[in-house]
Design a protein around this motif. Structure first.
Motif, PDB file in Angstrom:
ATOM      1  N   PRO A 169       1.854  18.262   5.412  1.00 50.30           N
ATOM      2  CA  PRO A 169       2.516  18.078   4.122  1.00 50.30           C
ATOM      3  C   PRO A 169       4.031  18.236   4.272  1.00 50.30           C
ATOM      4  N   LEU A 170       4.768  17.785   3.279  1.00 49.49           N
ATOM      5  CA  LEU A 170       6.226  17.786   3.333  1.00 49.49           C
ATOM      6  C   LEU A 170       6.807  19.176   3.560  1.00 49.49           C
ATOM      7  N   SER A 171       6.200  20.217   3.001  1.00 50.96           N
ATOM      8  CA  SER A 171       6.730  21.568   3.161  1.00 50.96           C
ATOM      9  C   SER A 171       6.809  21.977   4.627  1.00 50.96           C
ATOM     10  N   VAL A 172       5.887  21.517   5.444  1.00 46.94           N
ATOM     11  CA  VAL A 172       5.895  21.852   6.869  1.00 46.94           C
ATOM     12  C   VAL A 172       7.068  21.156   7.555  1.00 46.94           C
ATOM     13  N   TYR A 173       7.277  19.877   7.263  1.00 47.26           N
ATOM     14  CA  TYR A 173       8.424  19.164   7.837  1.00 47.26           C
ATOM     15  C   TYR A 173       9.739  19.799   7.380  1.00 47.26           C
ATOM     16  N   ALA A 174       9.792  20.227   6.108  1.00 46.58           N
ATOM     17  CA  ALA A 174      11.017  20.854   5.584  1.00 46.58           C
ATOM     18  C   ALA A 174      11.293  22.178   6.292  1.00 46.58           C
ATOM     19  N   GLU A 175      10.262  22.981   6.505  1.00 46.07           N
ATOM     20  CA  GLU A 175      10.439  24.258   7.208  1.00 46.07           C
ATOM     21  C   GLU A 175      10.891  24.020   8.649  1.00 46.07           C
ATOM     22  N   ALA A 176      10.266  23.077   9.324  1.00 45.02           N
ATOM     23  CA  ALA A 176      10.658  22.771  10.710  1.00 45.02           C
ATOM     24  C   ALA A 176      12.093  22.254  10.751  1.00 45.02           C
ATOM     25  N   ALA A 177      12.469  21.418   9.787  1.00 42.30           N
ATOM     26  CA  ALA A 177      13.835  20.886   9.742  1.00 42.30           C
ATOM     27  C   ALA A 177      14.837  22.006   9.493  1.00 42.30           C
ATOM     28  N   HIS A 178      14.487  22.936   8.632  1.00 37.89           N
ATOM     29  CA  HIS A 178      15.361  24.078   8.358  1.00 37.89           C
ATOM     30  C   HIS A 178      15.566  24.904   9.631  1.00 37.89           C
ATOM     31  N   ARG A 179      14.502  25.128  10.386  1.00 36.23           N
ATOM     32  CA  ARG A 179      14.572  25.932  11.613  1.00 36.23           C
ATOM     33  C   ARG A 179      15.331  25.224  12.737  1.00 36.23           C
TER      34      ARG A 179
ATOM     35  N   THR B 125       0.831  -1.210   0.000  1.00 39.56           N
ATOM     36  CA  THR B 125       0.000   0.000   0.000  1.00 39.56           C
ATOM     37  C   THR B 125       0.863   1.257   0.000  1.00 39.56           C
ATOM     38  N   LEU B 126       1.945   1.273   0.795  1.00 40.82           N
ATOM     39  CA  LEU B 126       2.830   2.435   0.828  1.00 40.82           C
ATOM     40  C   LEU B 126       3.615   2.554  -0.475  1.00 40.82           C
ATOM     41  N   HIS B 127       4.050   1.420  -1.007  1.00 41.76           N
ATOM     42  CA  HIS B 127       4.775   1.402  -2.283  1.00 41.76           C
ATOM     43  C   HIS B 127       3.891   1.984  -3.391  1.00 41.76           C
ATOM     44  N   ALA B 128       2.641   1.578  -3.421  1.00 44.48           N
ATOM     45  CA  ALA B 128       1.701   2.077  -4.433  1.00 44.48           C
ATOM     46  C   ALA B 128       1.480   3.582  -4.273  1.00 44.48           C
ATOM     47  N   GLN B 129       1.391   4.063  -3.023  1.00 48.38           N
ATOM     48  CA  GLN B 129       1.187   5.498  -2.797  1.00 48.38           C
ATOM     49  C   GLN B 129       2.410   6.299  -3.221  1.00 48.38           C
ATOM     50  N   LEU B 130       3.601   5.785  -2.914  1.00 47.96           N
ATOM     51  CA  LEU B 130       4.840   6.457  -3.340  1.00 47.96           C
ATOM     52  C   LEU B 130       4.892   6.558  -4.867  1.00 47.96           C
ATOM     53  N   LEU B 131       4.562   5.469  -5.552  1.00 48.52           N
ATOM     54  CA  LEU B 131       4.543   5.476  -7.023  1.00 48.52           C
ATOM     55  C   LEU B 131       3.493   6.439  -7.571  1.00 48.52           C
ATOM     56  N   ALA B 132       2.308   6.445  -6.976  1.00 48.44           N
ATOM     57  CA  ALA B 132       1.248   7.347  -7.429  1.00 48.44           C
ATOM     58  C   ALA B 132       1.676   8.802  -7.254  1.00 48.44           C
ATOM     59  N   ASN B 133       2.289   9.118  -6.130  1.00 45.98           N
ATOM     60  CA  ASN B 133       2.767  10.482  -5.906  1.00 45.98           C
ATOM     61  C   ASN B 133       3.835  10.851  -6.929  1.00 45.98           C
ATOM     62  N   GLY B 134       4.726   9.924  -7.218  1.00 46.16           N
ATOM     63  CA  GLY B 134       5.786  10.171  -8.183  1.00 46.16           C
ATOM     64  C   GLY B 134       5.281  10.353  -9.594  1.00 46.16           C
ATOM     65  N   ALA B 135       4.141   9.761  -9.893  1.00 42.94           N
ATOM     66  CA  ALA B 135       3.573   9.850 -11.238  1.00 42.94           C
ATOM     67  C   ALA B 135       2.615  11.028 -11.394  1.00 42.94           C
ATOM     68  N   ALA B 136       2.397  11.775 -10.325  1.00 39.00           N
ATOM     69  CA  ALA B 136       1.455  12.902 -10.385  1.00 39.00           C
ATOM     70  C   ALA B 136       1.858  13.874 -11.486  1.00 39.00           C
ATOM     71  N   ALA B 137       0.897  14.281 -12.278  1.00 45.94           N
ATOM     72  CA  ALA B 137       1.159  15.186 -13.396  1.00 45.94           C
ATOM     73  C   ALA B 137       1.437  16.605 -12.928  1.00 45.94           C
ATOM     74  N   GLN B 138       0.983  16.940 -11.743  1.00 49.67           N
ATOM     75  CA  GLN B 138       1.104  18.299 -11.226  1.00 49.67           C
ATOM     76  C   GLN B 138       1.979  18.286  -9.963  1.00 49.67           C
ATOM     77  N   GLU B 139       2.833  19.301  -9.828  1.00 48.82           N
ATOM     78  CA  GLU B 139       3.639  19.421  -8.617  1.00 48.82           C
ATOM     79  C   GLU B 139       2.700  19.570  -7.428  1.00 48.82           C
ATOM     80  N   THR B 140       2.903  18.752  -6.422  1.00 46.01           N
ATOM     81  CA  THR B 140       2.022  18.721  -5.262  1.00 46.01           C
ATOM     82  C   THR B 140       2.857  18.614  -3.999  1.00 46.01           C
ATOM     83  N   ASP B 141       2.381  19.236  -2.960  1.00 49.49           N
ATOM     84  CA  ASP B 141       3.016  19.145  -1.652  1.00 49.49           C
ATOM     85  C   ASP B 141       2.471  17.888  -0.973  1.00 49.49           C
ATOM     86  N   HIS B 142       3.018  16.750  -1.344  1.00 47.54           N
ATOM     87  CA  HIS B 142       2.533  15.482  -0.798  1.00 47.54           C
ATOM     88  C   HIS B 142       2.845  15.365   0.688  1.00 47.54           C
ATOM     89  N   TRP B 143       2.055  14.573   1.361  1.00 45.29           N
ATOM     90  CA  TRP B 143       2.324  14.236   2.751  1.00 45.29           C
ATOM     91  C   TRP B 143       3.337  13.088   2.723  1.00 45.29           C
TER      92      TRP B 143
END
Length: 150
Positions: free
Chosen positions: A94-104, A7-25
């Protein structure tokens, strides 16, 4: 090899195949059981090896980028251990929140206050959503995550 459930593998692949840039969780979290390295990963390329997400090798410089699943699986960390998947990880933002927290904080963090501060700093309407976190297939809102390479 690190076991990624179907299930996680399928979600990772689906996110990677997204046609539009998205802030995935983040879908999966890997970590070094004897050190500080951590990876929060959102996407898997069609090659089945190239992952995208927030990568922190434990040197105080977390960054968004690409990593090879085979390379992570090949790491030996001592005491006969390897990199592991956090089976209890559930993304709350979403990933952007984790990235901002990691940067801080110069490291990937899951601390509630650090993540709330990151949401405020980003000026997003992103919020902790336990229902969404338990359903990794939920669509995420667009944000300022840098574009993937093709």
């Amino acid at each position: 090899m690190i076991l990624i459930p179907d299930t996680l593998h399928a979600q990772l692949l689906a996110n990677g195949a997204a046609a539009q840039e998205t802030d995935h969780w983040p879908v999966v979290k890997f970590f070094n059981p004897t050190g500080a390295a951590t990876w929060l990963l959102t996407e898997l390329a069609a090659d089945g090896d190239t992952l995208f997400g927030l990568c922190d090798l434990g040197f105080g410089c977390p960054e968004l980028g690409y990593v090879s699943l085979r390379e992570i699986a090949g790491i030996r960390v001592g005491f006969g251990l390897r990199i592991e998947r956090d089976r209890h990880f559930k993304a709350r933002y979403p990933l952007s929140v984790y990235a901002e927290a990691a940067h801080r904080h110069s490291a990937i963090t899951e601390a509630d206050q650090a993540l709330r501060d990151a949401v405020a700093a980003l000026g997003q309407s992103a919020h902790r959503d336990p229902d969404r976190a338990s359903h990794p297939s939920a669509a995420a809102a667009p944000s300022s995550v840098p574009p993937r390479r093709s």
